[in-house]
Design a protein around this motif. Sequence first.
Motif, PDB file in Angstrom:
ATOM      1  N   TYR A 158      57.955 108.777 -59.868  1.00 20.00           N
ATOM      2  CA  TYR A 158      57.901 107.317 -59.785  1.00 20.00           C
ATOM      3  C   TYR A 158      58.621 106.817 -58.528  1.00 20.00           C
ATOM      4  O   TYR A 158      58.093 105.990 -57.785  1.00 20.00           O
ATOM      5  N   LYS A 159      59.824 107.324 -58.271  1.00 22.85           N
ATOM      6  CA  LYS A 159      60.617 106.880 -57.113  1.00 22.85           C
ATOM      7  C   LYS A 159      59.918 107.267 -55.813  1.00 22.85           C
ATOM      8  O   LYS A 159      59.857 106.477 -54.869  1.00 22.85           O
ATOM      9  N   PHE A 160      59.374 108.468 -55.763  1.00 26.21           N
ATOM     10  CA  PHE A 160      58.668 108.929 -54.573  1.00 26.21           C
ATOM     11  C   PHE A 160      57.485 108.004 -54.272  1.00 26.21           C
ATOM     12  O   PHE A 160      57.329 107.528 -53.148  1.00 26.21           O
ATOM     13  N   ARG A 161      56.643 107.768 -55.292  1.00 23.44           N
ATOM     14  CA  ARG A 161      55.480 106.884 -55.099  1.00 23.44           C
ATOM     15  C   ARG A 161      55.915 105.483 -54.704  1.00 23.44           C
ATOM     16  O   ARG A 161      55.285 104.835 -53.870  1.00 23.44           O
ATOM     17  N   SER A 162      57.007 105.011 -55.297  1.00 22.47           N
ATOM     18  CA  SER A 162      57.522 103.676 -54.985  1.00 22.47           C
ATOM     19  C   SER A 162      57.955 103.572 -53.525  1.00 22.47           C
ATOM     20  O   SER A 162      57.662 102.588 -52.842  1.00 22.47           O
ATOM     21  N   MET A 163      58.634 104.601 -53.019  1.00 27.09           N
ATOM     22  CA  MET A 163      59.090 104.592 -51.623  1.00 27.09           C
ATOM     23  C   MET A 163      57.899 104.631 -50.665  1.00 27.09           C
ATOM     24  O   MET A 163      57.864 103.896 -49.680  1.00 27.09           O
ATOM     25  N   VAL A 164      56.928 105.476 -50.955  1.00 32.12           N
ATOM     26  CA  VAL A 164      55.738 105.570 -50.110  1.00 32.12           C
ATOM     27  C   VAL A 164      54.993 104.231 -50.138  1.00 32.12           C
ATOM     28  O   VAL A 164      54.538 103.737 -49.099  1.00 32.12           O
ATOM     29  N   LYS A 165      54.891 103.639 -51.312  1.00 28.80           N
ATOM     30  CA  LYS A 165      54.198 102.355 -51.448  1.00 28.80           C
ATOM     31  C   LYS A 165      54.892 101.260 -50.616  1.00 28.80           C
ATOM     32  O   LYS A 165      54.230 100.438 -49.984  1.00 28.80           O
ATOM     33  N   GLN A 166      56.219 101.259 -50.602  1.00 28.96           N
ATOM     34  CA  GLN A 166      56.962 100.285 -49.796  1.00 28.96           C
ATOM     35  C   GLN A 166      56.659 100.478 -48.309  1.00 28.96           C
ATOM     36  O   GLN A 166      56.506  99.499 -47.570  1.00 28.96           O
ATOM     37  N   LEU A 167      56.584 101.725 -47.871  1.00 26.84           N
ATOM     38  CA  LEU A 167      56.245 101.993 -46.472  1.00 26.84           C
ATOM     39  C   LEU A 167      54.837 101.490 -46.160  1.00 26.84           C
ATOM     40  O   LEU A 167      54.609 100.869 -45.117  1.00 26.84           O
ATOM     41  N   TYR A 168      53.893 101.724 -47.065  1.00 22.57           N
ATOM     42  CA  TYR A 168      52.522 101.254 -46.852  1.00 22.57           C
ATOM     43  C   TYR A 168      52.480  99.724 -46.771  1.00 22.57           C
ATOM     44  O   TYR A 168      51.735  99.171 -45.969  1.00 22.57           O
ATOM     45  N   ARG A 201      59.892 117.434 -41.755  1.00 24.90           N
ATOM     46  CA  ARG A 201      58.615 117.436 -41.022  1.00 24.90           C
ATOM     47  C   ARG A 201      57.419 117.521 -41.957  1.00 24.90           C
ATOM     48  O   ARG A 201      56.374 118.058 -41.603  1.00 24.90           O
ATOM     49  N   SER A 202      57.601 116.998 -43.153  1.00 28.16           N
ATOM     50  CA  SER A 202      56.519 117.079 -44.133  1.00 28.16           C
ATOM     51  C   SER A 202      56.783 116.133 -45.295  1.00 28.16           C
ATOM     52  O   SER A 202      57.834 116.201 -45.926  1.00 28.16           O
ATOM     53  N   LEU A 203      55.829 115.287 -45.582  1.00 30.06           N
ATOM     54  CA  LEU A 203      55.914 114.399 -46.741  1.00 30.06           C
ATOM     55  C   LEU A 203      55.860 115.217 -48.027  1.00 30.06           C
ATOM     56  O   LEU A 203      56.611 114.976 -48.967  1.00 30.06           O
ATOM     57  N   ASN A 204      55.002 116.231 -48.042  1.00 33.54           N
ATOM     58  CA  ASN A 204      54.844 117.056 -49.229  1.00 33.54           C
ATOM     59  C   ASN A 204      56.112 117.830 -49.577  1.00 33.54           C
ATOM     60  O   ASN A 204      56.440 118.011 -50.746  1.00 33.54           O
ATOM     61  N   THR A 205      56.850 118.283 -48.563  1.00 35.24           N
ATOM     62  CA  THR A 205      58.094 119.018 -48.810  1.00 35.24           C
ATOM     63  C   THR A 205      59.084 118.141 -49.569  1.00 35.24           C
ATOM     64  O   THR A 205      59.753 118.601 -50.499  1.00 35.24           O
TER      65      THR A 205
END
Length: 194
Positions: free
Chosen positions: A155-165, A141-145
């Motif tokens: 890098y992987k975290f930013r990459s996954m978020v970027k793909q969602l965007y 229930r939290s992106l930050n968690t």
Amino acid sequence: FDIRMERSETSHRQIPADGSLYCKCQSVHINFYDKEDELQKKSSHFIDSEKARGILRLEVQCMNGKLHEMCKSQGLQWRRPFYFLNEDIAVDMVVSYLTQVATRGDYYTLDGAREIILESELTDRGKMELIEFLLEINAARSLNTIKISGKYSDYKFRSMVKQLYKLNINPVTIPGRWGTPYLPSLFYYLPDGN
């Protein structure tokens, strides 16, 4: 920013206090909340909370340090409230802080987001990784968690978020129990679609 949190008796998790998102640092306090809910909690017979249905309010409260900085950068005179009623300054301030507390992309239920991912041109492996990523965000229930969990490198975290965007999916999904399958991004309501 520090976020005011309290323990939920139902989910036994830390959640934003009072049904709002309240963040603060030395120079700015941000309060983001449902106006109808806030009025209902006041429970006064003088207030018609129905008129506030569907209104999300974002308050950006600037402390003295931020006000001095604004005066200097905008060439404003200190202690003249009239100058702070400038629409361009207000919009710039709200957009600046909204981008710090809200993520881009439209909001979908987990099933809706999964469907968009499965219909995308990503590889099968990429689709499964992205769906797993969303499932983890949903469970936490939290992106930050998820960001601070250490499961993903930065890098992987930013990459996954970027793909969602890129798929115009907000990483935060709408709970199925809400009965709302889709909500447009808050950024669509800003001038020029910032």
